[in-house]
Design an enzyme around this catalytic site. Structure first.
Site, PDB file in Angstrom:
ATOM      1  N   PRO A  90       0.806  -1.224   0.000  1.00  0.00           N
ATOM      2  CA  PRO A  90       0.000   0.000   0.000  1.00  0.00           C
ATOM      3  C   PRO A  90       0.840   1.276   0.000  1.00  0.00           C
ATOM      4  O   PRO A  90       0.333   2.354  -0.303  1.00  0.00           O
ATOM      5  CB  PRO A  90      -0.844  -0.115   1.283  1.00  0.00           C
ATOM      6  CG  PRO A  90      -0.204  -1.168   2.103  1.00  0.00           C
ATOM      7  CD  PRO A  90       0.562  -2.058   1.179  1.00  0.00           C
ATOM      8  N   ARG A 154      -5.211  -8.118 -20.546  1.00  0.00           N
ATOM      9  CA  ARG A 154      -6.114  -7.716 -21.633  1.00  0.00           C
ATOM     10  C   ARG A 154      -5.462  -6.725 -22.598  1.00  0.00           C
ATOM     11  O   ARG A 154      -5.971  -6.473 -23.679  1.00  0.00           O
ATOM     12  CB  ARG A 154      -7.444  -7.190 -21.086  1.00  0.00           C
ATOM     13  CG  ARG A 154      -7.361  -5.912 -20.291  1.00  0.00           C
ATOM     14  CD  ARG A 154      -8.626  -5.729 -19.483  1.00  0.00           C
ATOM     15  NE  ARG A 154      -9.816  -5.809 -20.306  1.00  0.00           N
ATOM     16  CZ  ARG A 154     -10.282  -4.852 -21.101  1.00  0.00           C
ATOM     17  NH1 ARG A 154      -9.613  -3.727 -21.201  1.00  0.00           N
ATOM     18  NH2 ARG A 154     -11.373  -5.021 -21.799  1.00  0.00           N
TER      19      ARG A 154
HETATM   20  N1  SAM Z   1       1.027  -2.702   7.710  1.00  0.00           N
HETATM   21  C1  SAM Z   1       1.009  -2.526   6.302  1.00  0.00           C
HETATM   22  C2  SAM Z   1       1.053  -1.039   5.987  1.00  0.00           C
HETATM   23  O1  SAM Z   1       0.555  -0.247   6.791  1.00  0.00           O
HETATM   24  O2  SAM Z   1       1.540  -0.677   4.903  1.00  0.00           O
HETATM   25  C3  SAM Z   1      -0.221  -3.155   5.661  1.00  0.00           C
HETATM   26  C4  SAM Z   1      -0.164  -4.633   5.634  1.00  0.00           C
HETATM   27  S1  SAM Z   1      -1.515  -5.354   4.772  1.00  0.00           S
HETATM   28  C5  SAM Z   1      -2.573  -5.845   6.066  1.00  0.00           C
HETATM   29  C6  SAM Z   1      -0.858  -6.893   4.240  1.00  0.00           C
HETATM   30  C7  SAM Z   1      -0.386  -6.934   2.811  1.00  0.00           C
HETATM   31  O3  SAM Z   1      -1.480  -6.729   1.936  1.00  0.00           O
HETATM   32  C8  SAM Z   1       0.642  -5.913   2.371  1.00  0.00           C
HETATM   33  O4  SAM Z   1       1.943  -6.271   2.773  1.00  0.00           O
HETATM   34  C9  SAM Z   1       0.474  -5.934   0.878  1.00  0.00           C
HETATM   35  O5  SAM Z   1       1.150  -6.997   0.260  1.00  0.00           O
HETATM   36  C10 SAM Z   1      -1.005  -6.158   0.729  1.00  0.00           C
HETATM   37  N2  SAM Z   1      -1.759  -4.919   0.503  1.00  0.00           N
HETATM   38  C11 SAM Z   1      -2.567  -4.286   1.360  1.00  0.00           C
HETATM   39  N3  SAM Z   1      -3.086  -3.178   0.831  1.00  0.00           N
HETATM   40  C12 SAM Z   1      -2.603  -3.093  -0.424  1.00  0.00           C
HETATM   41  C13 SAM Z   1      -2.757  -2.148  -1.488  1.00  0.00           C
HETATM   42  N4  SAM Z   1      -3.504  -1.072  -1.356  1.00  0.00           N
HETATM   43  N5  SAM Z   1      -2.091  -2.392  -2.635  1.00  0.00           N
HETATM   44  C14 SAM Z   1      -1.304  -3.466  -2.790  1.00  0.00           C
HETATM   45  N6  SAM Z   1      -1.112  -4.396  -1.809  1.00  0.00           N
HETATM   46  C15 SAM Z   1      -1.743  -4.207  -0.644  1.00  0.00           C
END
Ligand code: SAM
Length: 250
Positions: A90, A154
């Site tokens: 994220p 796509r």
């Molecule tokens: N503690 C982290 C932070 O605040 O950035 C968030 C961890 S999230 C619960 C677990 C995983 O979900 C991340 O490591 C990532 O791989 C994925 N993830 C969560 N949100 C995402 C997003 N908006 N885009 C891409 N991957 C995401």
């Protein structure tokens, strides 16, 4: 194209990649998609992949070894391919159509899906890109990887039968797509614009272009700022603005 997805939940990908365009793209050998469960590289009887953070704090972190070894196994299987290794995060660069277009021209994409509180920081040394689906936090990277793979596949030339329809999609042209209509010509008093039934292709093209600009102006004016508008587009824009002003006055 080859796509590998490094994940703790390979089953999650079966349904989205087992239907429609992504399914056909695999059957027609435009893309080969595989999942790698990094649990298989976990340590001990329980194949542990996570641990508590140094310094304390909430949640568990993904350990470096299983993910390093999963990437190594992909490298061993395809030594020669040039890889983009993409971390789902994220805090990464926000995914958009331009990035999907860039990915669609690559030879080999590897998506790493995180889970729990996040990654041991050293995992970042493995990757070429850190990408976010949007400004919100998902439980894991799987849903983000699915969206990115779908948007990318796509765009591989030949995957969607009518390539023009892909090139005209919202965001591909820099504008949102124009409105569409199909039969019946009148439904519950709502009529299909006359011009679309005229058979005059030049007028139809012009109407679509103008409505595409109108929709973008009304819904996403930020997209217009980065465009180099023609004189005709500028005059349409002036027309939309004065229409809006007179509507506001009433
Ligand atoms: N503690 C982290 C932070 O605040 O950035 C968030 C961890 S999230 C619960 C677990 C995983 O979900 C991340 O490591 C990532 O791989 C994925 N993830 C969560 N949100 C995402 C997003 N908006 N885009 C891409 N991957 C995401």
């Amino acid at each position: 194209m080859k796509i590998d997805i490094v994940t703790l939940f390979p089953e999650m990908f079966e349904s989205p990649f087992g239907h429609s365009i992504v399914k056909r793209a695999q059957e027609d050998e435009f893309v080969q998609i595989e999942t790698v469960n990094f649990r298989n590289f976990g340590k001990g009887k329980h194949r542990v992949v996570d641990d508590t953070p140094y310094g304390g704090g909430a949640g568990m972190l993904l350990k470096p070894e299983p993910i390093f070894e999963a990437i190594e196994s992909i490298e061993e299987k395809s030594v020669r391919s040039k890889k983009r290794i993409i971390l789902m995060d994220p805090a990464g660069k926000k995914f958009d159509q331009e990035m999907a277009e860039e990915f669609s021209r690559e030879e080999h994409l590897v998506f790493i899906c995180g889970h729990y509180e996040g990654y041991d920081e050293r995992i970042r040394s493995l990757v070429t890109d850190e990408v976010s689906l949007g400004d919100y936090v998902l439980t894991g990277g799987e849903l983000a990887a699915m969206v990115m793979v779908d948007a990318t596949v796509r765009l591989i030339p030949g995957v969607v039968g009518n390539q023009d329809s892909v090139l005209e999609d919202s965001h591909s042209t820099g504008l949102l797509e124009h409105p569409h209509y199909t039969r019946p010509a009148v439904y519950e008093g709502m009529e299909v614009p006359e011009v679309l039934r005229s058979g005059n292709h030049q007028l139809i093209e012009e109407w679509r272009h103008k409505e595409s600009l109108r929709r973008t102006y009304l819904r996403r004016p930020d997209l217009i700022e980065s465009l180099d508008l023609t004189a005709e587009e500028q005059s349409w824009l002036a027309e939309f603005k004065s229409e809006q002003l007179s509507q506001d006055e009433h």
